[in-house]
Design an enzyme around this catalytic site. Structure first.
Site, PDB file in Angstrom:
ATOM      1  N   LYS A  34      20.780  15.401   1.164  1.00 52.91           N
ATOM      2  CA  LYS A  34      21.923  14.453   0.692  1.00 52.91           C
ATOM      3  C   LYS A  34      21.463  13.010   0.941  1.00 52.91           C
ATOM      4  O   LYS A  34      22.261  12.448   0.681  1.00 52.91           O
ATOM      5  CB  LYS A  34      22.937  15.071   1.481  1.00 52.91           C
ATOM      6  CG  LYS A  34      23.278  16.376   1.171  1.00 52.91           C
ATOM      7  CD  LYS A  34      24.520  16.608   1.711  1.00 52.91           C
ATOM      8  CE  LYS A  34      24.944  18.277   1.703  1.00 52.91           C
ATOM      9  NZ  LYS A  34      26.285  18.768   2.472  1.00 52.91           N
ATOM     10  N   CYS A  35      20.264  12.879   1.365  1.00 52.76           N
ATOM     11  CA  CYS A  35      19.887  11.425   1.496  1.00 52.76           C
ATOM     12  C   CYS A  35      19.576  10.584   0.128  1.00 52.76           C
ATOM     13  O   CYS A  35      19.049  11.236  -0.804  1.00 52.76           O
ATOM     14  CB  CYS A  35      18.604  11.286   2.475  1.00 52.76           C
ATOM     15  SG  CYS A  35      17.898   9.781   2.831  1.00 52.76           S
TER      16      CYS A  35
END
Length: 156
Positions: A34-35
């Site tokens: 999710k970065c």
């Protein structure tokens, strides 16, 4: 201890010794699906595919220490495979800093202090390890994986 003395855990729970990669050039990276840097998965996969026949292995170690990973290791692995086409080995979610960090990252950071300090500052810190298991370079999260190509070629 040497890098090959450590064990890693796959999302399935299978434990194995890093000695299975003895004699290979290794890229070890802490990841987070999710970065904002997650598109680096595609570049890491490209490097893996370009050099795996010559003796390169890329190892992904998801971490939720920066609150940007799924809640479980299988979900992280699935996201990597489905969203980014990752085929290199992924591992269980683990810490990369602090007293409960994965011992592999303790080894990597203590053997690369001269590069960027001991603490891992963010997702996608990349460590390049030579065929003898020595950390030869540490790349910051914002360093694009392509920046590793020249040194990978020299080590292969």
């Amino acid at each position: 201890m040497k890098l090959y003395d450590y064990e890693a855990i796959l999302p399935s729970g299978e434990v194995y010794s890093l000695s299975r990669y003895q004699g290979k050039v290794i890229v070890i990276v802490n990841t987070a699906t999710k970065c904002g840097l997650a598109p680096q998965f595609e570049a890491l996969e490209k490097i893996y595919n370009d050099y795996k026949e010559n003796g390169l292995i890329v190892l992904g170690f998801p971490s939720n220490q920066f609150k940007q990973e799924t809640e479980n290791s299988k979900g992280a692995e699935e996201a990597c495979r489905l969203n980014y086409g990752v085929t290199f080995p992924m591992h269980q979610i683990s810490n990369v800093n602090g007293p409960h960090r994965n011992p592999i990252f303790g080894y990597l950071t203590s053997n690369s202090k001269a590069f960027l300090g001991e603490k891992i500052k963010w997702n996608f810190t990349k460590f390049l390890v030579d065929r003898q298991g020595n950390v030869v370079k540490r790349y910051s999260p914002k360093d694009r994986p392509e920046k590793m190509r020249k040194m990978i070629e020299e080590l292969l």
